[in-house]
Design a protein around this motif. Structure first.
Motif, PDB file in Angstrom:
ATOM      1  N   ILE A  48     -15.458  27.901 -36.839  1.00 44.48           N
ATOM      2  CA  ILE A  48     -14.351  28.258 -37.732  1.00 44.48           C
ATOM      3  C   ILE A  48     -13.724  26.963 -38.238  1.00 44.48           C
ATOM      4  CG2 ILE A  48     -12.155  29.473 -37.958  1.00 44.48           C
ATOM      5  CD1 ILE A  48     -12.979  31.230 -35.599  1.00 44.48           C
ATOM      6  N   ASP A  49     -13.726  26.779 -39.546  1.00 41.94           N
ATOM      7  CA  ASP A  49     -13.145  25.589 -40.163  1.00 41.94           C
ATOM      8  C   ASP A  49     -11.933  25.976 -40.987  1.00 41.94           C
ATOM      9  OD1 ASP A  49     -15.375  23.622 -39.522  1.00 41.94           O
ATOM     10  OD2 ASP A  49     -16.488  25.126 -40.646  1.00 41.94           O
ATOM     11  N   GLY A  50     -10.873  25.156 -40.905  1.00 42.04           N
ATOM     12  CA  GLY A  50      -9.706  25.429 -41.726  1.00 42.04           C
ATOM     13  C   GLY A  50      -8.441  24.817 -41.170  1.00 42.04           C
ATOM     14  N   LYS A  51      -7.308  25.350 -41.609  1.00 41.00           N
ATOM     15  CA  LYS A  51      -6.006  24.841 -41.188  1.00 41.00           C
ATOM     16  C   LYS A  51      -5.388  25.803 -40.178  1.00 41.00           C
ATOM     17  CE  LYS A  51      -1.742  22.827 -43.010  1.00 41.00           C
ATOM     18  NZ  LYS A  51      -0.995  22.484 -44.249  1.00 41.00           N
ATOM     19  N   PHE A  52      -5.057  25.283 -39.018  1.00 38.65           N
ATOM     20  CA  PHE A  52      -4.488  26.077 -37.933  1.00 38.65           C
ATOM     21  C   PHE A  52      -2.990  25.814 -37.846  1.00 38.65           C
ATOM     22  CE2 PHE A  52      -8.903  25.316 -37.168  1.00 38.65           C
ATOM     23  CZ  PHE A  52      -9.398  26.508 -36.653  1.00 38.65           C
ATOM     24  N   GLN A  72      -4.998  18.068 -15.695  1.00 39.87           N
ATOM     25  CA  GLN A  72      -5.309  18.113 -17.121  1.00 39.87           C
ATOM     26  C   GLN A  72      -4.129  17.691 -17.980  1.00 39.87           C
ATOM     27  OE1 GLN A  72      -6.339  22.175 -17.942  1.00 39.87           O
ATOM     28  NE2 GLN A  72      -4.262  22.926 -17.816  1.00 39.87           N
ATOM     29  N   SER A  73      -4.443  17.149 -19.144  1.00 42.71           N
ATOM     30  CA  SER A  73      -3.431  16.809 -20.141  1.00 42.71           C
ATOM     31  C   SER A  73      -3.457  17.881 -21.218  1.00 42.71           C
ATOM     32  CB  SER A  73      -3.732  15.446 -20.773  1.00 42.71           C
ATOM     33  OG  SER A  73      -3.731  14.422 -19.799  1.00 42.71           O
ATOM     34  N   ILE A  74      -2.277  18.303 -21.671  1.00 44.41           N
ATOM     35  CA  ILE A  74      -2.153  19.347 -22.682  1.00 44.41           C
ATOM     36  C   ILE A  74      -1.744  18.708 -24.008  1.00 44.41           C
ATOM     37  CG2 ILE A  74      -1.002  21.495 -23.332  1.00 44.41           C
ATOM     38  CD1 ILE A  74      -2.662  21.811 -20.844  1.00 44.41           C
ATOM     39  N   PHE A  75      -2.385  19.152 -25.098  1.00 45.59           N
ATOM     40  CA  PHE A  75      -2.081  18.626 -26.425  1.00 45.59           C
ATOM     41  C   PHE A  75      -1.715  19.778 -27.354  1.00 45.59           C
ATOM     42  CE2 PHE A  75      -5.745  16.377 -24.512  1.00 45.59           C
ATOM     43  CZ  PHE A  75      -5.073  15.246 -24.103  1.00 45.59           C
ATOM     44  N   ARG A  76      -0.684  19.571 -28.148  1.00 46.05           N
ATOM     45  CA  ARG A  76      -0.205  20.596 -29.083  1.00 46.05           C
ATOM     46  C   ARG A  76      -0.268  20.067 -30.510  1.00 46.05           C
ATOM     47  NH1 ARG A  76       2.643  20.896 -24.408  1.00 46.05           N
ATOM     48  NH2 ARG A  76       2.916  22.956 -23.461  1.00 46.05           N
ATOM     49  N   PHE A  77      -0.802  20.889 -31.399  1.00 49.99           N
ATOM     50  CA  PHE A  77      -0.908  20.523 -32.802  1.00 49.99           C
ATOM     51  C   PHE A  77      -0.257  21.616 -33.654  1.00 49.99           C
ATOM     52  CE2 PHE A  77      -4.623  19.078 -30.456  1.00 49.99           C
ATOM     53  CZ  PHE A  77      -4.732  17.744 -30.810  1.00 49.99           C
ATOM     54  N   LYS A  78       0.313  21.205 -34.788  1.00 54.57           N
ATOM     55  CA  LYS A  78       0.869  22.159 -35.748  1.00 54.57           C
ATOM     56  C   LYS A  78       0.336  21.833 -37.132  1.00 54.57           C
ATOM     57  CE  LYS A  78       5.178  23.441 -33.417  1.00 54.57           C
ATOM     58  NZ  LYS A  78       6.658  23.553 -33.548  1.00 54.57           N
ATOM     59  N   ASP A  79      -0.014  22.887 -37.860  1.00 54.18           N
ATOM     60  CA  ASP A  79      -0.525  22.747 -39.226  1.00 54.18           C
ATOM     61  C   ASP A  79      -1.604  21.660 -39.291  1.00 54.18           C
ATOM     62  OD1 ASP A  79       1.263  24.703 -40.157  1.00 54.18           O
ATOM     63  OD2 ASP A  79       2.863  23.226 -40.315  1.00 54.18           O
ATOM     64  N   HIS A 103     -10.522  21.069 -25.228  1.00 52.49           N
ATOM     65  CA  HIS A 103     -10.858  22.433 -24.796  1.00 52.49           C
ATOM     66  C   HIS A 103      -9.710  23.343 -25.223  1.00 52.49           C
ATOM     67  CE1 HIS A 103     -12.234  25.550 -21.845  1.00 52.49           C
ATOM     68  NE2 HIS A 103     -10.937  25.798 -21.803  1.00 52.49           N
ATOM     69  N   VAL A 104     -10.020  24.428 -25.919  1.00 46.36           N
ATOM     70  CA  VAL A 104      -8.984  25.263 -26.517  1.00 46.36           C
ATOM     71  C   VAL A 104      -8.359  26.205 -25.493  1.00 46.36           C
ATOM     72  CG1 VAL A 104      -8.461  26.962 -28.300  1.00 46.36           C
ATOM     73  CG2 VAL A 104     -10.110  25.125 -28.760  1.00 46.36           C
ATOM     74  N   LEU A 105      -7.023  26.162 -25.444  1.00 43.02           N
ATOM     75  CA  LEU A 105      -6.251  27.061 -24.597  1.00 43.02           C
ATOM     76  C   LEU A 105      -5.619  28.176 -25.413  1.00 43.02           C
ATOM     77  CD1 LEU A 105      -4.500  24.378 -22.362  1.00 43.02           C
ATOM     78  CD2 LEU A 105      -6.458  25.803 -21.737  1.00 43.02           C
ATOM     79  N   ASP A 106      -5.244  27.854 -26.669  1.00 46.65           N
ATOM     80  CA  ASP A 106      -4.631  28.864 -27.526  1.00 46.65           C
ATOM     81  C   ASP A 106      -4.649  28.361 -28.967  1.00 46.65           C
ATOM     82  OD1 ASP A 106      -3.576  31.320 -28.025  1.00 46.65           O
ATOM     83  OD2 ASP A 106      -1.578  30.904 -27.225  1.00 46.65           O
ATOM     84  N   CYS A 107      -4.570  29.288 -29.906  1.00 46.56           N
ATOM     85  CA  CYS A 107      -4.519  28.904 -31.313  1.00 46.56           C
ATOM     86  C   CYS A 107      -3.915  30.034 -32.134  1.00 46.56           C
ATOM     87  CB  CYS A 107      -5.907  28.548 -31.838  1.00 46.56           C
ATOM     88  SG  CYS A 107      -7.081  29.917 -31.865  1.00 46.56           S
ATOM     89  N   VAL A 108      -3.370  29.657 -33.300  1.00 47.43           N
ATOM     90  CA  VAL A 108      -2.788  30.617 -34.239  1.00 47.43           C
ATOM     91  C   VAL A 108      -3.231  30.207 -35.638  1.00 47.43           C
ATOM     92  CG1 VAL A 108      -0.665  31.599 -35.187  1.00 47.43           C
ATOM     93  CG2 VAL A 108      -0.767  30.988 -32.762  1.00 47.43           C
ATOM     94  N   PHE A 109      -3.685  31.184 -36.445  1.00 48.46           N
ATOM     95  CA  PHE A 109      -4.058  30.874 -37.819  1.00 48.46           C
ATOM     96  C   PHE A 109      -4.115  32.157 -38.636  1.00 48.46           C
ATOM     97  CE2 PHE A 109      -8.111  31.554 -35.630  1.00 48.46           C
ATOM     98  CZ  PHE A 109      -8.773  32.422 -36.495  1.00 48.46           C
ATOM     99  N   THR A 110      -4.222  32.000 -39.943  1.00 45.12           N
ATOM    100  CA  THR A 110      -4.366  33.138 -40.843  1.00 45.12           C
ATOM    101  C   THR A 110      -5.478  32.868 -41.848  1.00 45.12           C
ATOM    102  OG1 THR A 110      -2.699  32.239 -42.358  1.00 45.12           O
ATOM    103  CG2 THR A 110      -1.929  33.789 -40.686  1.00 45.12           C
ATOM    104  N   ASP A 111      -6.112  33.949 -42.280  1.00 39.85           N
ATOM    105  CA  ASP A 111      -7.068  33.950 -43.384  1.00 39.85           C
ATOM    106  C   ASP A 111      -8.147  32.882 -43.253  1.00 39.85           C
ATOM    107  OD1 ASP A 111      -8.196  34.811 -45.724  1.00 39.85           O
ATOM    108  OD2 ASP A 111      -6.918  33.578 -47.012  1.00 39.85           O
ATOM    109  N   MET A 112      -9.032  33.073 -42.289  1.00 38.59           N
ATOM    110  CA  MET A 112     -10.173  32.191 -42.117  1.00 38.59           C
ATOM    111  C   MET A 112     -11.448  33.002 -41.921  1.00 38.59           C
ATOM    112  SD  MET A 112      -9.221  28.841 -39.947  1.00 38.59           S
ATOM    113  CE  MET A 112      -7.587  28.094 -39.957  1.00 38.59           C
TER     114      MET A 112
END
Length: 265
Positions: A141-145, A170-177, A213-222
């Motif tokens: 899946i490619d796009g903007k999360f 483990q180290s946790i990383f958070r990204f927006k947009d 390694h993905v723990l959670d994600c949110v996105f629309t229209d992909m």
């Protein structure tokens, strides 16, 4: 006829032995895997497989590196390491892995995902659209999360502790947009002990500088590009630690603990 769990294990072993016979070569439609997940759970963090050899079996995949040093994202024919600092770097072919899965990516189906408010929701939507749960799938899946939460585990030192203990650091990383790519592998539930049953996702940013390694994600229209795979090629390590490990206990509870987020959101 009722098949006992012992007989089932024997049949699975025979099937794996057949596809691992000399002369077998990975091709389109084949999932390649080095080692088994129960070996990694047991703390066997050093393998012989080089990244160069891994590339012979695919151009897309997931895994880790010797000493459990970071998360592997195999995408577009290149292998990246996401360190415990969250930074992604391209890896040389000489580096080695104790556990990895790879395939030549192909698109058999495109699934439109109008929205995903969590990783669990994404998994459910893909599961409802792919069809059979009894074969393997590789998903991209490619796009903007709008939101992405990942993790990476720091390199371990001997004596190695089991993975369920190592993941506590483990180290946790958070990204927006953030723009980037999700790479996922869906493994049938009957591969307990060998692979990671269900979905396993890793993420890398579009500029290839971060992920995990993905723990959670949110996105629309992909759109999720999905490839289906009917063949499985397992290569077992020949390391002393692997050969001497006893794989008698069911480690599914440990695997669930490893896969979930151990920190509060």
């Amino acid at each position: 006829m009722k098949i006992t769990s012992k007989l089932y294990s024997v049949l699975l072993f025979i099937a794996l032995a057949i596809i691992c016979m000399p002369g077998f070569s990975a091709a389109e439609g084949t999932i390649y895997q080095y080692s088994i997940i129960d070996s990694l759970l047991a703390g066997n963090y050093n393998g012989e497989l080089t990244i160069g050899n891994l590339k012979k079996y695919g151009n897309t995949g997931l895994g880790t590196f010797n000493r459990l040093d970071g998360e592997m994202v195999f995408i577009d024919g290149e292998v990246y390491k996401i360190s415990s600092k969250g930074k992604a770097v391209k890896i040389e072919d000489t580096e080695r892995t104790p556990f990895a899965t790879a395939a030549f990516f192909k698109t058999d189906k495109i699934i439109k995902v109008d929205s995903a408010k969590s990783l669990a929701e994404l998994n459910n939507k893909i599961s409802s659209a792919i069809g059979s749960e009894n074969i393997f799938y590789v998903i991209r899946i490619d796009g903007k999360f709008s939101q992405m939460r990942t993790r990476s585990i720091p390199a371990q030192t001997k004596p190695y502790v089991p993975l369920v203990k190592a993941v506590k650091k483990q180290s946790i990383f958070r990204f927006k947009d953030i723009e980037g790519s999700l790479v996922g592998i869906k493994t049938p539930s009957y591969f307990k002990g060998v692979g990671v049953p269900g979905f396993h996702w890793h993420f890398i940013t579009k500029d290839r500088t971060a992920g995990g390694h993905v723990l959670d994600c949110v996105f629309t229209d992909m759109a999720a590009k999905v490839g289906s795979y009917n063949d499985f090629f397992l290569q077992l390590p020949e390391t002393k630690n692997f050969l001497e490990t006893e794989f008698k206990q069911d480690k599914q509870n440990e695997l669930k603990a490893v896969e979930k987020d151990s920190k509060k959101k």
